[in-house]
Design an enzyme around this catalytic site. Structure first.
Site, PDB file in Angstrom:
ATOM      1  N   CYS A 103      54.090  60.136  27.424  1.00 53.03           N
ATOM      2  CA  CYS A 103      52.889  60.971  27.384  1.00 53.03           C
ATOM      3  C   CYS A 103      53.266  62.378  26.912  1.00 53.03           C
ATOM      4  CB  CYS A 103      52.265  61.078  28.768  1.00 53.03           C
ATOM      5  SG  CYS A 103      51.431  59.592  29.327  1.00 53.03           S
ATOM      6  N   CYS A 151      47.662  61.394  33.364  1.00 49.22           N
ATOM      7  CA  CYS A 151      47.770  60.094  34.043  1.00 49.22           C
ATOM      8  C   CYS A 151      48.557  60.262  35.347  1.00 49.22           C
ATOM      9  CB  CYS A 151      48.451  59.064  33.132  1.00 49.22           C
ATOM     10  SG  CYS A 151      50.230  59.298  32.986  1.00 49.22           S
ATOM     11  N   GLU A 164      52.456  65.250  28.284  1.00 43.24           N
ATOM     12  CA  GLU A 164      52.878  66.094  29.416  1.00 43.24           C
ATOM     13  C   GLU A 164      54.337  65.816  29.763  1.00 43.24           C
ATOM     14  OE1 GLU A 164      50.326  64.075  29.122  1.00 43.24           O
ATOM     15  OE2 GLU A 164      48.655  64.626  30.425  1.00 43.24           O
ATOM     16  N   ASN A 179      52.323  63.047  22.763  1.00 45.27           N
ATOM     17  CA  ASN A 179      52.647  61.665  23.122  1.00 45.27           C
ATOM     18  C   ASN A 179      53.418  60.989  21.991  1.00 45.27           C
ATOM     19  OD1 ASN A 179      50.114  61.857  21.799  1.00 45.27           O
ATOM     20  ND2 ASN A 179      49.493  59.839  22.492  1.00 45.27           N
ATOM     21  N   ASN A 191      55.443  53.674  21.261  1.00 46.30           N
ATOM     22  CA  ASN A 191      56.489  52.741  20.865  1.00 46.30           C
ATOM     23  C   ASN A 191      55.886  51.341  20.782  1.00 46.30           C
ATOM     24  OD1 ASN A 191      58.943  50.872  21.429  1.00 46.30           O
ATOM     25  ND2 ASN A 191      59.842  52.886  21.098  1.00 46.30           N
ATOM     26  N   ALA A 192      56.419  50.512  19.875  1.00 54.52           N
ATOM     27  CA  ALA A 192      55.930  49.135  19.744  1.00 54.52           C
ATOM     28  C   ALA A 192      56.070  48.396  21.077  1.00 54.52           C
ATOM     29  CB  ALA A 192      56.696  48.413  18.647  1.00 54.52           C
TER      30      ALA A 192
HETATM   31  N1  THU Z   1      48.528  59.856  27.157  1.00 56.36           N
HETATM   32  C1  THU Z   1      49.119  61.060  27.305  1.00 56.36           C
HETATM   33  O1  THU Z   1      49.860  61.546  26.428  1.00 56.36           O
HETATM   34  N2  THU Z   1      48.884  61.746  28.449  1.00 56.36           N
HETATM   35  C2  THU Z   1      48.115  61.301  29.477  1.00 56.36           C
HETATM   36  O2  THU Z   1      48.096  61.908  30.538  1.00 56.36           O
HETATM   37  C3  THU Z   1      47.292  60.103  29.289  1.00 56.36           C
HETATM   38  C4  THU Z   1      47.655  59.252  28.128  1.00 56.36           C
HETATM   39  C5  THU Z   1      48.815  59.078  25.944  1.00 56.36           C
HETATM   40  C6  THU Z   1      49.646  57.859  26.191  1.00 56.36           C
HETATM   41  C7  THU Z   1      49.273  57.008  24.997  1.00 56.36           C
HETATM   42  O3  THU Z   1      50.118  57.368  23.910  1.00 56.36           O
HETATM   43  C8  THU Z   1      47.853  57.424  24.664  1.00 56.36           C
HETATM   44  O4  THU Z   1      47.621  58.650  25.344  1.00 56.36           O
HETATM   45  C9  THU Z   1      46.790  56.412  25.110  1.00 56.36           C
HETATM   46  O5  THU Z   1      46.903  56.126  26.448  1.00 56.36           O
END
Ligand code: THU
Length: 161
Positions: free
Chosen positions: A73, A112, A75, A62, A65-66
Site C-alpha cells: 500500500c 486499510c 502508506e 502503492n 504485484n502479479a
Molecule cells: N491501497 C493502498 O495503497 N492503501 C490503502 O490503504 C488501501 C488500498 C492500494 C492497494 C492496492 O494496490 C489498491 O489500493 C487496491 O486495493
C-alpha cells in the site's frame, strides 16, 4: 460486567480550501506521490505523503504485484521509507489520496487495517501523535492521531506476559 464505550472524533471539511496551507501542501504532495503508483491490476492509484518535523516530506505510492499479496500500500511504502531513512525524525502528519480511473476519488480513502496497524506502531515508537489527513474531492477528514483509526489495537504492550 461493565459496558464500555469508545468514541473517536474527527474534523470534516468540504474540499481543501479551509485547510491550513501546510495541510493543503501535504495533500498536494500526496497527489504527486500517487502519480508514482504501480497499479496495473487495480488501476487504483494511492499516494501518501508524510511530513517530518524538520519539513522533509516522504512520499509513497502503492506498488502492486502479479502475486497480489506481495503488493504494498502507499502508506506502507511511505512509512517503511521514513522509518528506514529518518528514524531520528518525527512524523507529524500523513496525507492520503487515491485516484480511480484517473480521477481523485470524491470521498476520502481511509487506510486499510494493515496500514492502520503500521501507523499506530510508528506513533507509539515516536511517542507523539501523527495527524491523518484523508482527502477526497468533495470531503476531507482530519484525525488528530492514528490511534483513533483503530481502537483496541494490538500493540507492543500486548506482547508482555
Ligand atoms: N491501497 C493502498 O495503497 N492503501 C490503502 O490503504 C488501501 C488500498 C492500494 C492497494 C492496492 O494496490 C489498491 O489500493 C487496491 O486495493
Amino acid at each position: 460486567m461493565k459496558k464500555r464505550e469508545l468514541s473517536i472524533s474527527y474534523l470534516e471539511y468540504k474540499g481543501t480550501d479551509e485547510l491550513s496551507e501546510a495541510d493543503r501542501h501535504l495533500v498536494e504532495e500526496a497527489k504527486t506521490a500517487a502519480a508514482g503508483a504501480y497499479a496495473p491490476y487495480s488501476h487504483f492509484m494511492v499516494g501518501a505523503a508524510i511530513e517530518l518535523d524538520e519539513g522533509t516530506v516522504v512520499r509513497g505510492a502503492n506498488v502492486e504485484n502479479a502475486a497480489f499479496p506481495s503488493g504494498s500500500c502507499a502508506e506502507k511504502t511511505a512509512l517503511s521509507y521514513t522509518v528506514a531513512n529518518f528514524s531520528d525524525k518525527k512524523a507529524k502528519a500523513i496525507a492520503i489520496v487515491a485516484f480511480s480511473e484517473g480521477e481523485l476519488t470524491d470521498d476520502p480513502v481511509p487506510p486499510c487495517g494493515n496500514c492502520r496497524q503500521m501507523l499506530i506502531e510508528e506513533e507509539q515508537r515516536l511517542g507523539s501523535p501523527i495527524r491523518v489527513i484523508l482527502a477526497g474531492k468533495t470531503d476531507v477528514i482530519i484525525l488528530d492521531n492514528c490511534q483513533s483509526l483503530m481502537p483496541l489495537s494490538f500493540t507492543r504492550t500486548n506482547l508482555r506476559k
